[in-house]
Write an enzyme that holds these catalytic residues in place. Structure first.
Site, mmCIF file in Angstrom:
data_model
loop_
_atom_site.group_PDB
_atom_site.id
_atom_site.type_symbol
_atom_site.label_atom_id
_atom_site.label_comp_id
_atom_site.label_asym_id
_atom_site.label_seq_id
_atom_site.Cartn_x
_atom_site.Cartn_y
_atom_site.Cartn_z
ATOM 1 N N CYS A 1 -5.446 5.694 -6.665
ATOM 2 C CA CYS A 1 -6.121 5.445 -7.939
ATOM 3 C C CYS A 1 -6.558 6.752 -8.596
ATOM 4 O O CYS A 1 -5.716 7.567 -8.942
ATOM 5 C CB CYS A 1 -7.285 4.464 -7.735
ATOM 6 S SG CYS A 1 -7.907 3.789 -9.286
ATOM 7 N N HIS B 1 -4.163 -0.195 -5.822
ATOM 8 C CA HIS B 1 -5.002 -0.153 -4.616
ATOM 9 C C HIS B 1 -4.308 -0.866 -3.467
ATOM 10 O O HIS B 1 -4.435 -2.077 -3.336
ATOM 11 C CB HIS B 1 -6.358 -0.804 -4.900
ATOM 12 C CG HIS B 1 -7.250 0.034 -5.744
ATOM 13 N ND1 HIS B 1 -8.051 1.024 -5.230
ATOM 14 C CD2 HIS B 1 -7.443 0.061 -7.080
ATOM 15 C CE1 HIS B 1 -8.710 1.618 -6.201
ATOM 16 N NE2 HIS B 1 -8.357 1.057 -7.345
ATOM 17 N N GLU C 1 -5.090 -0.969 -0.497
ATOM 18 C CA GLU C 1 -6.101 -1.551 0.399
ATOM 19 C C GLU C 1 -6.631 -2.877 -0.125
ATOM 20 O O GLU C 1 -7.337 -3.586 0.585
ATOM 21 C CB GLU C 1 -7.232 -0.541 0.639
ATOM 22 C CG GLU C 1 -8.257 -0.382 -0.486
ATOM 23 C CD GLU C 1 -7.804 0.501 -1.655
ATOM 24 O OE1 GLU C 1 -6.600 0.816 -1.753
ATOM 25 O OE2 GLU C 1 -8.667 0.857 -2.476
#
Lengths: 197, 251
Positions: free
Chosen positions: A77, A175, A177
């Site tokens: 990001c 992202h 994650e």
């Protein structure tokens, strides 16, 4: 596997650590320059505003350390954006790893882009096993334009770089994650990249 | 193409999920961490946790729950309820929340929005607005919808955007708990007025209501609780139905 997440005070880094934990890897949060240099793999996170994040990098001396790292580095990001030449956000000079400028989306679309969009034209072992047009979660107001270092594209207002790579440096705008099992797969792929350290 | 988001909202009290019918009678609907994991597997795009008792009783949102959710769930989540300071937000983000939602505290001190946007970035600042239409005019309400103000919805929406909110979560008090559909007219007006994403909330009862709020209400995301918690609308069925209606979703 000695995996370091650079902890320079920018945003939500616990969720990256937790994602690796779900993959069975204990990632270490560190701002220690020697530890970061010695790591097998480095994650460069970032959430928030570019100029204040850059200021924190400069204060900790990391701005000169990161571009010289030899092992695989993954910017996520804002981390990816800071690896670029510069950003319109707060007129920020970046780390200059990726030869591209970060600009703001226009008001022709809602800003920030927030939600799940697809990544396509995937060109890196980072995306091994990831199918074209897989959904990833994105939240951002600024984007890196398409360039020679683009390894994934996303369409919002126009096509832009949702991932970049140059040598051992990787950056993803989305992202991983927070992008379900497919996002975790990308993190796993990063762990499996060869190290030159 | 950016897809429309389906967001189950888990109202939390004492560490348990509850759903207020018109914000009053509470029915227990389970463990938030277990529910969150289920929703991630079932195709939810995002989750919202609202500590509904927090503003009324001045309680802080539970950090431990945030920690557990962040550890176990691989989709983004927002935490709201009783957040009134930069320190509160710092703590929540530190433990893995992706976004925070502020409501009454932003109305009481609108500088909070700018402070959060400056420090953490607009992308993690959701401003929740509860509003009620009274004689044709929408007014902002506070403290879980219990306290009316003289602030007009559309003025406030523009103000929060100007101050750096990344998203607006709009709940119509007239529609919440009725299961008669979302406040699409107000939502469409909001969407044309501001350039940040709008989450529609309040009134979900059928799959058609979601179709309508994306088409007529121009919403970027739709939030609901009981229709999901009690299995009345399975999320994957809903997304298939949205796709059949040419609404772009993640499947």
């Amino acid at each position: 596997m000695n995996l370091i997440i650079i902890d320079y005070g920018a945003g939500n880094i616990k969720s990256i650590q937790f994602a690796f934990k779900r993959l069975g890897i204990e990632a270490i949060l560190s701002s220690n320059i020697e530890e970061i240099k010695a790591a097998d793999k480095v994650i460069f996170p970032g959430v928030g505003e570019a100029s204040s994040a850059m200021k924190m990098l400069i204060e900790s001396g990391l701005h000169t350390v990161i571009p010289r790292l030899k092992q695989p580095v993954l910017g996520i990001c804002l981390g990816m954006q800071l690896m670029c030449n510069s950003s319109e956000e707060g007129n920020t000079q970046g780390l200059g790893i990726f030869d591209v400028t970060v600009k703001r989306f226009s008001n022709a679309v809602k800003v920030p882009q927030m939600g799940w969009n697809v990544i396509k034209e995937l060109k890196s072992p980072l995306f091994s096993g990831i199918k074209e047009n897989e959904f990833m979660y994105l939240v951002h107001s600024y984007y890196a334009a398409l360039c020679e270092e683009t390894i994934a594209k996303t369409d919002y207002e126009f096509e832009y770089s949702s991932a970049l790579q140059k040598d051992n440096f990787y950056g993803v705008q989305f992202h991983p994650e927070k992008s379900g099992l497919e996002g975790e797969r990308i993190l796993k792929n990063f762990l499996e990249l060869k190290t030159n350290n | 193409m950016l897809t429309k988001r389906i967001i189950p909202c888990l109202d939390i009290k004492n560490g348990r999920t509850v759903k207020g019918i018109n914000f009053v009678n509470l029915i227990d609907a389970g463990d938030p961490v277990v529910l969150a994991k289920q929703y991630a597997n079932l195709g939810a795009d995002e989750l919202v946790f609202l500590d509904i008792s927090a503003t009324l009783e001045g309680r802080k949102t539970m950090i431990e729950m945030v920690h557990q959710v962040a550890e176990q769930v691989n989709i983004p989540f927002t935490v709201g309820g009783g957040i009134s300071s930069v320190e509160n937000v710092n703590e929540l983000l530190k433990w893995g929340a992706d976004k925070v939602s502020i409501n009454s505290s932003a109305v009481k001190r609108s500088d909070l929005i700018s402070e959060l946007a400056d420090k953490f970035g607009s992308q993690c600042v959701v401003v929740a607005i509860d509003a009620k239409q009274i004689e044709g005019e929408w007014f902002v309400h506070l403290a879980g919808g219990t306290i009316p103000t003289e602030i007009k919805l559309f003025d406030w929406a523009q103000e929060v955007e100007k101050r750096g909110a990344g998203e607006i979560l709009f709940t119509s008090m007239n529609h919440d708990g009725t299961k008669n559909g979302f406040a699409n007219e107000a939502l469409a007006a909001l969407s044309s007025l501001v350039n940040i994403p709008i989450i529609a909330s309040g009134g979900a009862g059928t799959m058609q209501h979601f179709v309508d709020t994306f088409k007529e209400g121009k919403a970027d995301a739709a939030l609901a609780a009981s229709v999901f918690h009690f299995g009345e609308i399975p999320i994957m069925d809903l997304k298939q139905e949205l796709k059949r209606n040419n609404i772009s979703v993640r499947l």
